[in-house]
Each structure stands twice: as structure tokens, then as C-alpha cells.
Design a protein around this motif. Sequence first.
Motif, PDB file in Angstrom:
ATOM      1  N   LEU A   1       0.602  -1.048   0.057  1.00 24.90           N
ATOM      2  CA  LEU A   1       0.091   0.148   0.105  1.00 24.90           C
ATOM      3  C   LEU A   1       0.741   1.265  -0.007  1.00 24.90           C
ATOM      4  CD1 LEU A   1      -2.824   1.343   0.281  1.00 24.90           C
ATOM      5  CD2 LEU A   1      -2.759   1.208   2.629  1.00 24.90           C
ATOM      6  N   ARG A   2       1.833   1.223   0.723  1.00 25.40           N
ATOM      7  CA  ARG A   2       2.968   2.438   0.866  1.00 25.40           C
ATOM      8  C   ARG A   2       3.368   2.929  -0.347  1.00 25.40           C
ATOM      9  NH1 ARG A   2       4.702   6.244   0.757  1.00 25.40           N
ATOM     10  NH2 ARG A   2       6.319   7.439   1.782  1.00 25.40           N
ATOM     11  N   HIS A   3       3.526   2.176  -1.462  1.00 28.02           N
ATOM     12  CA  HIS A   3       4.110   2.485  -2.764  1.00 28.02           C
ATOM     13  C   HIS A   3       2.808   2.572  -3.829  1.00 28.02           C
ATOM     14  CE1 HIS A   3       7.647   0.104  -1.047  1.00 28.02           C
ATOM     15  NE2 HIS A   3       7.860   1.500  -0.638  1.00 28.02           N
ATOM     16  N   TYR A   4       1.745   2.841  -3.428  1.00 25.48           N
ATOM     17  CA  TYR A   4       0.781   2.686  -4.404  1.00 25.48           C
ATOM     18  C   TYR A   4       0.595   3.982  -5.455  1.00 25.48           C
ATOM     19  CZ  TYR A   4      -3.829   3.476  -6.427  1.00 25.48           C
ATOM     20  OH  TYR A   4      -4.853   3.551  -7.520  1.00 25.48           O
ATOM     21  N   LEU A   5       0.813   4.957  -4.999  1.00 21.46           N
ATOM     22  CA  LEU A   5       0.765   6.186  -5.806  1.00 21.46           C
ATOM     23  C   LEU A   5       1.913   6.306  -6.763  1.00 21.46           C
ATOM     24  CD1 LEU A   5      -1.589   7.985  -6.452  1.00 21.46           C
ATOM     25  CD2 LEU A   5      -0.287   9.773  -5.000  1.00 21.46           C
ATOM     26  N   ARG A   6       3.053   5.925  -6.196  1.00 23.72           N
ATOM     27  CA  ARG A   6       4.340   5.751  -6.971  1.00 23.72           C
ATOM     28  C   ARG A   6       4.196   4.720  -8.267  1.00 23.72           C
ATOM     29  NH1 ARG A   6       9.668   4.649  -4.826  1.00 23.72           N
ATOM     30  NH2 ARG A   6       8.514   3.515  -3.025  1.00 23.72           N
ATOM     31  N   GLY A   7       3.498   3.676  -8.038  1.00 21.55           N
ATOM     32  CA  GLY A   7       3.163   2.655  -8.840  1.00 21.55           C
ATOM     33  C   GLY A   7       2.251   2.963 -10.063  1.00 21.55           C
ATOM     34  N   VAL A   8       1.123   3.732  -9.843  1.00 27.50           N
ATOM     35  CA  VAL A   8       0.381   4.047 -10.720  1.00 27.50           C
ATOM     36  C   VAL A   8       0.747   5.275 -11.470  1.00 27.50           C
ATOM     37  CG1 VAL A   8      -1.708   2.823  -9.719  1.00 27.50           C
ATOM     38  CG2 VAL A   8      -1.255   4.918  -9.362  1.00 27.50           C
ATOM     39  N   THR A   9       1.835   5.993 -11.036  1.00 21.99           N
ATOM     40  CA  THR A   9       2.403   7.372 -11.735  1.00 21.99           C
ATOM     41  C   THR A   9       3.119   6.935 -12.778  1.00 21.99           C
ATOM     42  OG1 THR A   9       2.379   8.565  -9.623  1.00 21.99           O
ATOM     43  CG2 THR A   9       3.679   9.351 -11.332  1.00 21.99           C
TER      44      THR A   9
ATOM     45  N   PRO B   1       8.528   8.243 -14.934  1.00 24.99           N
ATOM     46  CA  PRO B   1       9.508   7.806 -13.794  1.00 24.99           C
ATOM     47  C   PRO B   1       9.513   9.078 -12.895  1.00 24.99           C
ATOM     48  CG  PRO B   1      10.273   7.485 -16.194  1.00 24.99           C
ATOM     49  CD  PRO B   1       8.855   8.254 -16.331  1.00 24.99           C
ATOM     50  N   PRO B   2      10.054   8.485 -11.503  1.00 21.12           N
ATOM     51  CA  PRO B   2      10.204   9.520 -10.601  1.00 21.12           C
ATOM     52  C   PRO B   2      11.567  10.480 -10.696  1.00 21.12           C
ATOM     53  CG  PRO B   2      10.984   7.101  -9.943  1.00 21.12           C
ATOM     54  CD  PRO B   2      10.223   7.427 -11.270  1.00 21.12           C
ATOM     55  N   SER B   3      11.106  11.615 -10.140  1.00 23.39           N
ATOM     56  CA  SER B   3      12.477  12.591 -10.011  1.00 23.39           C
ATOM     57  C   SER B   3      13.429  12.174  -8.977  1.00 23.39           C
ATOM     58  CB  SER B   3      11.802  13.985  -9.731  1.00 23.39           C
ATOM     59  OG  SER B   3      11.555  14.149  -8.343  1.00 23.39           O
ATOM     60  N   PHE B   4      14.650  12.967  -8.922  1.00 28.97           N
ATOM     61  CA  PHE B   4      15.668  12.468  -8.030  1.00 28.97           C
ATOM     62  C   PHE B   4      14.978  12.739  -6.638  1.00 28.97           C
ATOM     63  CE2 PHE B   4      18.879  14.158  -5.103  1.00 28.97           C
ATOM     64  CZ  PHE B   4      19.615  12.996  -5.221  1.00 28.97           C
ATOM     65  N   LEU B   5      14.331  13.726  -6.103  1.00 31.11           N
ATOM     66  CA  LEU B   5      13.750  14.032  -5.146  1.00 31.11           C
ATOM     67  C   LEU B   5      12.743  12.795  -4.715  1.00 31.11           C
ATOM     68  CD1 LEU B   5      13.352  15.769  -2.490  1.00 31.11           C
ATOM     69  CD2 LEU B   5      11.687  17.242  -3.682  1.00 31.11           C
ATOM     70  N   GLU B   6      11.892  12.581  -5.779  1.00 30.40           N
ATOM     71  CA  GLU B   6      10.912  11.194  -5.438  1.00 30.40           C
ATOM     72  C   GLU B   6      11.645  10.204  -5.019  1.00 30.40           C
ATOM     73  OE1 GLU B   6       7.788  11.155  -8.209  1.00 30.40           O
ATOM     74  OE2 GLU B   6       8.692  13.130  -9.001  1.00 30.40           O
ATOM     75  N   ARG B   7      12.821   9.738  -5.810  1.00 28.60           N
ATOM     76  CA  ARG B   7      13.693   8.600  -5.425  1.00 28.60           C
ATOM     77  C   ARG B   7      14.335   8.576  -4.023  1.00 28.60           C
ATOM     78  NH1 ARG B   7      15.278   9.416 -10.637  1.00 28.60           N
ATOM     79  NH2 ARG B   7      17.325  10.105 -10.144  1.00 28.60           N
ATOM     80  N   LEU B   8      14.943   9.908  -3.748  1.00 32.31           N
ATOM     81  CA  LEU B   8      15.365   9.990  -2.630  1.00 32.31           C
ATOM     82  C   LEU B   8      14.595   9.923  -1.442  1.00 32.31           C
ATOM     83  CD1 LEU B   8      18.462  10.908  -1.455  1.00 32.31           C
ATOM     84  CD2 LEU B   8      17.540  13.289  -1.456  1.00 32.31           C
ATOM     85  N   THR B   9      13.487  10.253  -1.386  1.00 36.42           N
ATOM     86  CA  THR B   9      12.437  10.219  -0.296  1.00 36.42           C
ATOM     87  C   THR B   9      11.742   9.061  -0.491  1.00 36.42           C
ATOM     88  OG1 THR B   9      10.869  11.759  -1.674  1.00 36.42           O
ATOM     89  CG2 THR B   9      12.391  12.746  -0.209  1.00 36.42           C
ATOM     90  N   ARG B  10      11.678   8.510  -1.408  1.00 37.15           N
ATOM     91  CA  ARG B  10      10.786   7.172  -1.789  1.00 37.15           C
ATOM     92  C   ARG B  10       9.231   7.694  -1.444  1.00 37.15           C
ATOM     93  NH1 ARG B  10      12.974   2.494  -2.082  1.00 37.15           N
ATOM     94  NH2 ARG B  10      11.150   1.582  -1.450  1.00 37.15           N
ATOM     95  N   THR B  11       8.985   8.789  -2.045  1.00 33.94           N
ATOM     96  CA  THR B  11       7.556   9.496  -2.003  1.00 33.94           C
ATOM     97  C   THR B  11       7.194   9.886  -3.429  1.00 33.94           C
ATOM     98  OG1 THR B  11       8.114  10.324   0.039  1.00 33.94           O
ATOM     99  CG2 THR B  11       6.441  11.371  -0.761  1.00 33.94           C
ATOM    100  N   SER B  12       6.031   9.644  -3.630  1.00 34.85           N
ATOM    101  CA  SER B  12       5.607  10.012  -5.063  1.00 34.85           C
ATOM    102  C   SER B  12       5.218  11.455  -5.125  1.00 34.85           C
ATOM    103  CB  SER B  12       4.307   9.470  -5.292  1.00 34.85           C
ATOM    104  OG  SER B  12       3.350   9.971  -4.467  1.00 34.85           O
ATOM    105  N   TYR B  13       5.249  11.977  -6.330  1.00 36.06           N
ATOM    106  CA  TYR B  13       5.043  13.477  -6.525  1.00 36.06           C
ATOM    107  C   TYR B  13       3.793  14.200  -6.067  1.00 36.06           C
ATOM    108  CZ  TYR B  13       4.692  17.754  -9.656  1.00 36.06           C
ATOM    109  OH  TYR B  13       4.356  18.810 -10.095  1.00 36.06           O
ATOM    110  N   TRP B  14       2.633  13.509  -5.931  1.00 37.68           N
ATOM    111  CA  TRP B  14       1.571  14.211  -5.529  1.00 37.68           C
ATOM    112  C   TRP B  14       1.473  13.922  -3.784  1.00 37.68           C
ATOM    113  CZ3 TRP B  14      -0.119  18.121  -7.815  1.00 37.68           C
ATOM    114  CH2 TRP B  14      -0.548  18.169  -9.276  1.00 37.68           C
ATOM    115  N   GLU B  15       2.213  12.990  -3.489  1.00 36.55           N
ATOM    116  CA  GLU B  15       2.200  12.751  -2.187  1.00 36.55           C
ATOM    117  C   GLU B  15       3.156  13.690  -1.494  1.00 36.55           C
ATOM    118  OE1 GLU B  15       3.799   9.176   1.188  1.00 36.55           O
ATOM    119  OE2 GLU B  15       3.832   8.847  -1.003  1.00 36.55           O
TER     120      GLU B  15
END
Length: 347
Positions: free
Chosen positions: A150-158, A161-175
Motif C-alpha cells: 500500500l505504501r507504494h501505491y501512488l508511485r506505482g500508478v504514476t 519515472p520519478p524525479s531525483f527527489l522522489e527517488r531520494l525520499t521514496r515518495t510520489s510526486y503528489w504525495e
Amino acid sequence: MNGKQDEIKSCLDQLLPRGECVLSFDDSLVDQLPDILRELHEIRSMSDLGRVPALETLLGLLGQERVSEDVLPSLPKLIEQAGIDKTAYVPKPPTAVLAETENMFSRWSVSTVKDDRNAVLALQRDLGRGEYNPSSEGHGDRWERGTSVLRHYLRGVTTVPPSFLERLTRTSYWELWIRWWKIRGWLDANLPSLSIGPRWITEIEFFRTVLGLKGHIGLDLFSSDESLIKVGDMHHMPFPDRYFQLVFIKNTVDKSYHVRRLVAELIRVTRPGGIVIIDQICGYGDCSPLTRTDIQKSENLLRLFRDKSSVRVLVQSDIDLLKRKGAVTRIRDRSRNNARLALQMPS
């Protein structure tokens, strides 16, 4: 007559620049002309005619030299009476694309919403469920992708590809944005929020559990749990005015059969100071019974909101999917852009 029609078409080419318009399968650009004149050219009354010489020329060609305020809504009919084929202004995809898609669906329909709204909704419902034909597996009630949780849901359906900040924080854009708006006090954990077209109840659980928005629910054409996802049409939402503090709509605007009505509904159900998030794959350059609306880029959709409300832009970006590293392999359709838009309603 042909010469006159050619002049009318020339005016229409100037008034209806396709790249600056929201494209629709259900309405030709000519049918949308009165709206486009307001949204794109800022023509709201006859006193504004001088801003766009092509419009003055068009009115003269249509025999409307002495114009009244009711002539603008009548333009589509006048243009048709002048012998212009409005169907030429419906941006349809190549025949091969339509044929390939048609073969996937047991309830395929090319009806417009004016012809058969039920057929349009049935097709979109089948698309959402994954039930194209008897041999399709369909989508489950929950989103599952490998061992993702569940924690990775929004990253999975985005899609992008994630930005550097998103990869660094393991957090999706809208999150990231939603957490920031909570810190600013714009979002309250206990006020209702909404996802439109979530497909899976996992999205509702994500907003409730991971983002802490306890009153989050969904709206879709089908539901496995109506306590989490209400059944309804996004063009006629079964919710009170000014009800939600946040509305999230990802890759669902392209399913709209009347995008201006959808925009009006989004504004209606969002409370003052509330936020509407739109994340949309687009840029097909045409429309089909499945992708009924192509906003093409965020600015085109923003104009529709601004025509109806003095919204504040919090986020606006367009990502070229053909240039973004790694994106091409993840896009299986003909889209070229990921439009991202977050708007705050006036207080």
C-alpha cells in the motif's frame, strides 16, 4: 460558394488552433466555438469583436454584419448552414487505431453521448473493469503489482519515472505536495476528500492510511465496496455543493464525454480554499470512444477552469513523455504528454 466556404474555413483555422484547444470525440471544434471564443480569445460580448479580426470576417461571411448578442451561441448552426461539414472538425484517430481497439471490446460503440449516453457509460465501465470481452481477465478489487504494498501505491500508478527527489525520499510526486499542503493547514485529516475514477479501493486506502485523509472516498462507474467508492457519473456527481477539501483525478479526464460540465462539477463540489489535482496523460492529437477528451496540455484545461472561476494555480507542469528518460517504455498508447495541474478554489 466554394470560394466563400474556403474563406470560412480559413477563419476557422485561425479561431480554432487545434494545439490550443481541448479536443472532444463528442463535440466538433465548430460545436465548441462559442466556448473557445470565451476561453481562448476572451470574446464574451459583441464589444470584444475587435480583438479578433478573423471573427469579424467570419461574421461578415455568414451574413451577420449587424450582429446582436445572441449571434455567438448561434455560430455553430450558422456555419453548418453555410455548407461547412462539422464532422471534419472532429479530431478522430487513424482508422487502423479504431479497428484495433474495436476488436478488443464485446460492447464496442462509436455513439456520441448525444446519441446514446448509456452506451458511452457501458464502454467506459468495461474499460475501467478490464472486462473488454469474454476472454479478458478483468481487474481485481485491489491494485497489485509484484510485491508492491500500500505504501507504494501512488508511485506505482504514476506513469512518469520519478524525479531525483522522489527517488531520494521514496515518495510520489503528489504525495509530496499533499503532505506540504497538510503542513500549511490547507488540508484537514478529518474533512472529506475524493478520488474520481480510482478503479481500485487501494487508492482510497492509500489516501486514508498513508496520507492520513480519513474521510477520503471515491467515485466511479462501478464499485466493490460502496462505503469506499460511490457509484456515479463524474458529470453529475451525487455530492453536495462545496463538500470536498481535495479532489484527486488521475487519468480520468480523458474519459469525459463533456469536459466543461466535468470542470463545472469539480468546481461545484470543492469547498472554498479546497484543491483540485489533475494528473492526465494526453497529447494524442485526436479522440476516440475510449479517450473521448484530449486536453493536450495543462494550459488548455486551465483555461476551462478560469472561464468559470478565479482559481489559483498551485502546480502546473507538462512532461514530454517522448523526451523523459525511461518514459517511452512505460507508455503503451499514443500519448505524448503528462499534464499536471493543482488548482485552489477561491476562498
